[in-house]
Structure formats: C-alpha cells, structure tokens
Design a protein around this motif. Structure first.
Motif, PDB file in Angstrom:
ATOM      1  N   LEU A 174      -6.800   7.652  -9.098  1.00 33.85           N
ATOM      2  CA  LEU A 174      -6.111   6.364  -8.954  1.00 33.85           C
ATOM      3  C   LEU A 174      -6.881   5.334  -9.771  1.00 33.85           C
ATOM      4  CD1 LEU A 174      -3.929   4.609  -7.594  1.00 33.85           C
ATOM      5  CD2 LEU A 174      -5.549   4.248  -5.709  1.00 33.85           C
ATOM      6  N   GLN A 175      -6.243   4.858 -10.844  1.00 31.11           N
ATOM      7  CA  GLN A 175      -6.917   3.972 -11.778  1.00 31.11           C
ATOM      8  C   GLN A 175      -7.029   2.544 -11.223  1.00 31.11           C
ATOM      9  OE1 GLN A 175      -8.264   5.218 -14.683  1.00 31.11           O
ATOM     10  NE2 GLN A 175      -7.607   7.174 -13.799  1.00 31.11           N
ATOM     11  N   PRO A 176      -8.009   1.776 -11.722  1.00 31.90           N
ATOM     12  CA  PRO A 176      -8.157   0.383 -11.266  1.00 31.90           C
ATOM     13  C   PRO A 176      -6.893  -0.421 -11.528  1.00 31.90           C
ATOM     14  CG  PRO A 176     -10.104   1.081 -12.488  1.00 31.90           C
ATOM     15  CD  PRO A 176      -9.082   2.166 -12.657  1.00 31.90           C
ATOM     16  N   GLY A 177      -6.533  -1.240 -10.551  1.00 32.60           N
ATOM     17  CA  GLY A 177      -5.348  -2.079 -10.669  1.00 32.60           C
ATOM     18  C   GLY A 177      -4.075  -1.430 -10.163  1.00 32.60           C
ATOM     19  N   PHE A 178      -4.158  -0.158  -9.724  1.00 35.60           N
ATOM     20  CA  PHE A 178      -2.980   0.557  -9.218  1.00 35.60           C
ATOM     21  C   PHE A 178      -3.141   0.835  -7.714  1.00 35.60           C
ATOM     22  CE2 PHE A 178      -2.788   1.388 -13.715  1.00 35.60           C
ATOM     23  CZ  PHE A 178      -1.430   1.370 -14.002  1.00 35.60           C
ATOM     24  N   LYS A 179      -2.027   1.177  -7.082  1.00 31.93           N
ATOM     25  CA  LYS A 179      -2.046   1.549  -5.666  1.00 31.93           C
ATOM     26  C   LYS A 179      -1.218   2.802  -5.462  1.00 31.93           C
ATOM     27  CE  LYS A 179       1.717  -1.676  -4.533  1.00 31.93           C
ATOM     28  NZ  LYS A 179       2.107  -2.842  -3.684  1.00 31.93           N
ATOM     29  N   ASN A 180      -1.489   3.477  -4.332  1.00 35.02           N
ATOM     30  CA  ASN A 180      -0.786   4.729  -4.055  1.00 35.02           C
ATOM     31  C   ASN A 180      -0.728   4.940  -2.548  1.00 35.02           C
ATOM     32  OD1 ASN A 180       0.530   7.148  -4.425  1.00 35.02           O
ATOM     33  ND2 ASN A 180      -1.080   8.095  -5.646  1.00 35.02           N
ATOM     34  N   GLY A 181       0.327   5.638  -2.104  1.00 35.60           N
ATOM     35  CA  GLY A 181       0.412   6.006  -0.706  1.00 35.60           C
ATOM     36  C   GLY A 181      -0.602   7.090  -0.381  1.00 35.60           C
ATOM     37  N   MET A 182      -1.152   7.013   0.822  1.00 38.88           N
ATOM     38  CA  MET A 182      -2.180   7.970   1.228  1.00 38.88           C
ATOM     39  C   MET A 182      -2.066   8.183   2.720  1.00 38.88           C
ATOM     40  SD  MET A 182      -4.726   9.905   0.363  1.00 38.88           S
ATOM     41  CE  MET A 182      -6.005  10.781   1.257  1.00 38.88           C
ATOM     42  N   GLN A 183      -2.033   9.453   3.130  1.00 40.94           N
ATOM     43  CA  GLN A 183      -1.935   9.782   4.556  1.00 40.94           C
ATOM     44  C   GLN A 183      -3.251  10.394   5.020  1.00 40.94           C
ATOM     45  OE1 GLN A 183       0.823  12.982   6.210  1.00 40.94           O
ATOM     46  NE2 GLN A 183       2.029  11.140   6.674  1.00 40.94           N
ATOM     47  N   TYR A 184      -3.787   9.816   6.088  1.00 42.88           N
ATOM     48  CA  TYR A 184      -5.006  10.333   6.713  1.00 42.88           C
ATOM     49  C   TYR A 184      -4.631  10.949   8.057  1.00 42.88           C
ATOM     50  CZ  TYR A 184      -7.575   7.550   3.264  1.00 42.88           C
ATOM     51  OH  TYR A 184      -8.063   7.020   2.091  1.00 42.88           O
ATOM     52  N   VAL A 185      -5.157  12.163   8.324  1.00 44.97           N
ATOM     53  CA  VAL A 185      -4.837  12.870   9.564  1.00 44.97           C
ATOM     54  C   VAL A 185      -6.133  13.224  10.277  1.00 44.97           C
ATOM     55  CG1 VAL A 185      -3.730  14.886  10.587  1.00 44.97           C
ATOM     56  CG2 VAL A 185      -2.690  13.790   8.588  1.00 44.97           C
ATOM     57  N   TYR A 186      -6.127  13.053  11.599  1.00 42.63           N
ATOM     58  CA  TYR A 186      -7.304  13.332  12.423  1.00 42.63           C
ATOM     59  C   TYR A 186      -6.891  14.194  13.610  1.00 42.63           C
ATOM     60  CZ  TYR A 186      -8.884   9.276   9.774  1.00 42.63           C
ATOM     61  OH  TYR A 186      -9.192   8.406   8.752  1.00 42.63           O
ATOM     62  N   ILE A 229      -3.582  12.591  14.974  1.00 46.54           N
ATOM     63  CA  ILE A 229      -3.286  11.169  14.751  1.00 46.54           C
ATOM     64  C   ILE A 229      -3.065  11.006  13.255  1.00 46.54           C
ATOM     65  CG2 ILE A 229      -4.084   8.797  14.964  1.00 46.54           C
ATOM     66  CD1 ILE A 229      -3.638  10.096  17.630  1.00 46.54           C
ATOM     67  N   VAL A 230      -1.889  10.538  12.878  1.00 50.46           N
ATOM     68  CA  VAL A 230      -1.501  10.427  11.478  1.00 50.46           C
ATOM     69  C   VAL A 230      -1.413   8.946  11.110  1.00 50.46           C
ATOM     70  CG1 VAL A 230       0.205  11.036   9.734  1.00 50.46           C
ATOM     71  CG2 VAL A 230      -0.201  12.583  11.677  1.00 50.46           C
ATOM     72  N   LEU A 231      -2.157   8.563  10.062  1.00 49.42           N
ATOM     73  CA  LEU A 231      -2.128   7.194   9.559  1.00 49.42           C
ATOM     74  C   LEU A 231      -1.466   7.179   8.189  1.00 49.42           C
ATOM     75  CD1 LEU A 231      -4.321   6.871  11.806  1.00 49.42           C
ATOM     76  CD2 LEU A 231      -5.454   5.237  10.283  1.00 49.42           C
ATOM     77  N   ASP A 232      -0.342   6.477   8.063  1.00 43.68           N
ATOM     78  CA  ASP A 232       0.283   6.249   6.765  1.00 43.68           C
ATOM     79  C   ASP A 232      -0.293   4.957   6.194  1.00 43.68           C
ATOM     80  OD1 ASP A 232       1.899   8.501   6.931  1.00 43.68           O
ATOM     81  OD2 ASP A 232       3.486   7.433   7.994  1.00 43.68           O
ATOM     82  N   THR A 233      -0.889   5.060   5.000  1.00 38.83           N
ATOM     83  CA  THR A 233      -1.548   3.893   4.400  1.00 38.83           C
ATOM     84  C   THR A 233      -1.122   3.731   2.952  1.00 38.83           C
ATOM     85  OG1 THR A 233      -3.517   4.988   3.480  1.00 38.83           O
ATOM     86  CG2 THR A 233      -3.558   4.452   5.831  1.00 38.83           C
ATOM     87  N   VAL A 234      -1.450   2.566   2.419  1.00 41.25           N
ATOM     88  CA  VAL A 234      -1.336   2.281   0.981  1.00 41.25           C
ATOM     89  C   VAL A 234      -2.705   1.821   0.520  1.00 41.25           C
ATOM     90  CG1 VAL A 234      -0.271   0.865  -0.796  1.00 41.25           C
ATOM     91  CG2 VAL A 234       1.105   1.692   1.129  1.00 41.25           C
ATOM     92  N   VAL A 235      -3.262   2.513  -0.497  1.00 39.02           N
ATOM     93  CA  VAL A 235      -4.583   2.188  -1.019  1.00 39.02           C
ATOM     94  C   VAL A 235      -4.421   1.527  -2.388  1.00 39.02           C
ATOM     95  CG1 VAL A 235      -6.834   3.086  -1.702  1.00 39.02           C
ATOM     96  CG2 VAL A 235      -5.592   4.136   0.209  1.00 39.02           C
ATOM     97  N   ARG A 236      -5.058   0.369  -2.544  1.00 41.25           N
ATOM     98  CA  ARG A 236      -5.032  -0.359  -3.823  1.00 41.25           C
ATOM     99  C   ARG A 236      -6.448  -0.375  -4.391  1.00 41.25           C
ATOM    100  NH1 ARG A 236      -5.093  -6.087  -5.130  1.00 41.25           N
ATOM    101  NH2 ARG A 236      -5.057  -6.587  -2.899  1.00 41.25           N
ATOM    102  N   ASN A 237      -6.561   0.073  -5.630  1.00 42.05           N
ATOM    103  CA  ASN A 237      -7.879   0.182  -6.266  1.00 42.05           C
ATOM    104  C   ASN A 237      -8.162  -1.063  -7.106  1.00 42.05           C
ATOM    105  OD1 ASN A 237     -10.230   0.915  -7.511  1.00 42.05           O
ATOM    106  ND2 ASN A 237      -9.373   2.610  -8.686  1.00 42.05           N
ATOM    107  N   GLU A 238      -9.119  -1.866  -6.667  1.00 44.64           N
ATOM    108  CA  GLU A 238      -9.566  -3.032  -7.425  1.00 44.64           C
ATOM    109  C   GLU A 238     -11.050  -2.899  -7.768  1.00 44.64           C
ATOM    110  OE1 GLU A 238      -7.707  -5.170  -8.715  1.00 44.64           O
ATOM    111  OE2 GLU A 238      -5.828  -4.734  -7.670  1.00 44.64           O
TER     112      GLU A 238
END
Length: 237
Positions: A186-198, A133-142
């Motif tokens: 990933l620095q505060p205030g930025f976001k990045n694509g992240m893929q989680y696989v299970y 199961i592949v999840l494509d996500t965007v993580v934003r660091n606040e």
C-alpha cells in the motif's frame, strides 16, 4: 544668762522663700499624664470598633462572574466530540498512529470465517468455547514508505477485553476474501480495505482495539491509536 536647748526645733519663719522646683520632676509628671491619656483613647477606639460591621464590599466584588447556564447556548469549542471519549475514539472515526490512519467501520462476531487458499474457499470454525471477532477497517497510508498490511508488520494491533487481556490477530490475513495479497504494498497517499480477525473465548467481553504504526527506522515510537468498540464488540452486531 539664757539657757540654750540644743534639741529644740526652731520655728519656721513666716514669709520664708520656697525652695526652687525640680524641672525634671515636672517634665516626668507631664509625660506620664500624656501617655495615660493616649492609652485611654486607644483602648476606647478598639472597644468601639469590636462591634462595628466591616466595610461593605464594592459591587464589583460581590457580583458573580459565572455566566448562568442556558440550554440553548452554543457548545464551547473545546468540548469533546460526541464520537470520542476520554479513553479512545468510537467506531466510524478515523484514528491516527504516526502516519497510519485507520477507521473501524464494522465489528461482528462469527462462529466461522471464510478463507481462500490456492484458489479454493474453505470454512474455518472457531472451535468449542471460542468465537471470531471480525473488524472491517480502512487503512490510509500517510507514512514515507509503502505498507505490506497482510505479510508485513507496519501496523501492530491487538484486541482488548474488559479484563485487560490482549488478543493477536489470526495468521494468514491475506487469505481472507477482500484483504490485500501477501506482499501487496500500500503506497503512501493511498488507502485500502483491511479485515482483522481475532479468535477469543466465547465469554470474553471485548471493549477496545489498539493499533500502532511500526517504523524501525524512526527515532521515536508513534503514539498508539485506540478505538472503543462498545456493545458491537462486547455482544456482536
């Protein structure tokens, strides 16, 4: 000489004065008559009131206070958004846990995945009776610090099926094409694509994804975020 008869009752003289009346007796009789009259009036009033209808309620009490439903009426501001449910948010919605904001943009099932290892690309199969199961996500660091998304532990996460079973992500997420490299902060205030696989059983019906910001220096744990994956997670997209 006249004979005296001691047992003879003398005749009552005419026009003899009457004995005086007892005032206490007269007052007692008058009081009894008054009480009798009062009791009778009370009984009559009660008997007459049994068949009487209760007083009619005023118009303000009888009128309803609910507004009739109108299909064209505006939705109340406190109504839930269509993209969320009582148990979590939908795919495509940004969800928060502490200072970590994650948006699940896509959910897919795959029999195999690609991994980059030391400049070479390899195909990894799920194996018999298993599926990825592949999840494509965007993580934003606040948060107040940087995040190592692939080799650190800033965001705890698990995949959940309809039986409540929880699955961990596979190891070495930094090997997945497009994921941040190991120790890439990933620095505060930025976001990045992240893929989680299970890796889960083929018959597992996946229903949700749960994540939580991990900050060991915080006094309290952050509330977890929950995403409902719907049919995309259960059957694949």
């Amino acid at each position: 000489m006249t004979d005296i008869q001691p047992n003879a009752i003398p005749a009552k003289p005419q026009n003899a004065p009457r004995p005086p009346r007892n005032p206490w007796k007269t007052a007692t009789v008058c009081l009894a008559v008054a009480l009798t009259a009062t009791s009778g009036g009370l009984v009559y009033a009660l008997a007459s009131g049994q068949g009487a209808a209760p007083p009619e309620a005023s118009a303000s009490v009888r009128q309803g206070t609910r507004t009739p439903f109108s299909p064209d009426a505006d939705v109340p501001p406190d109504s839930p958004s269509p993209s969320t449910s009582a148990t979590g948010s939908a795919v495509g919605t940004e969800v928060r846990s502490g200072g970590a904001y994650v948006t699940v943009s896509k959910v897919t099932r795959a029999d195999s995945i690609k991994q980059n290892d030391q400049g070479e690309t390899a195909t990894v199969k799920a194996g018999d009776g298993a599926v990825f199961i592949v999840l494509d996500t965007v993580v934003r660091n606040e948060t107040k610090a940087s995040m190592d998304l692939t080799c650190g532990y800033p965001v705890a996460n698990s995949l959940i099926d309809d039986q409540g079973r929880r699955y961990d992500a596979i190891k070495d997420l930094y090997k997945l094409p497009g994921n941040p490299e190991c120790n890439d902060q990933l620095q505060p205030g930025f976001k990045n694509g992240m893929q989680y696989v299970y890796r889960v059983p083929v018959g597992a019906r996946i229903v949700s994804w749960k994540f939580q910001e991990v900050d060991f220096s915080a006094a309290e744990e952050a509330a977890a975020g929950l995403v409902q994956l719907g049919e995309a997670g259960a059957q694949g997209a």
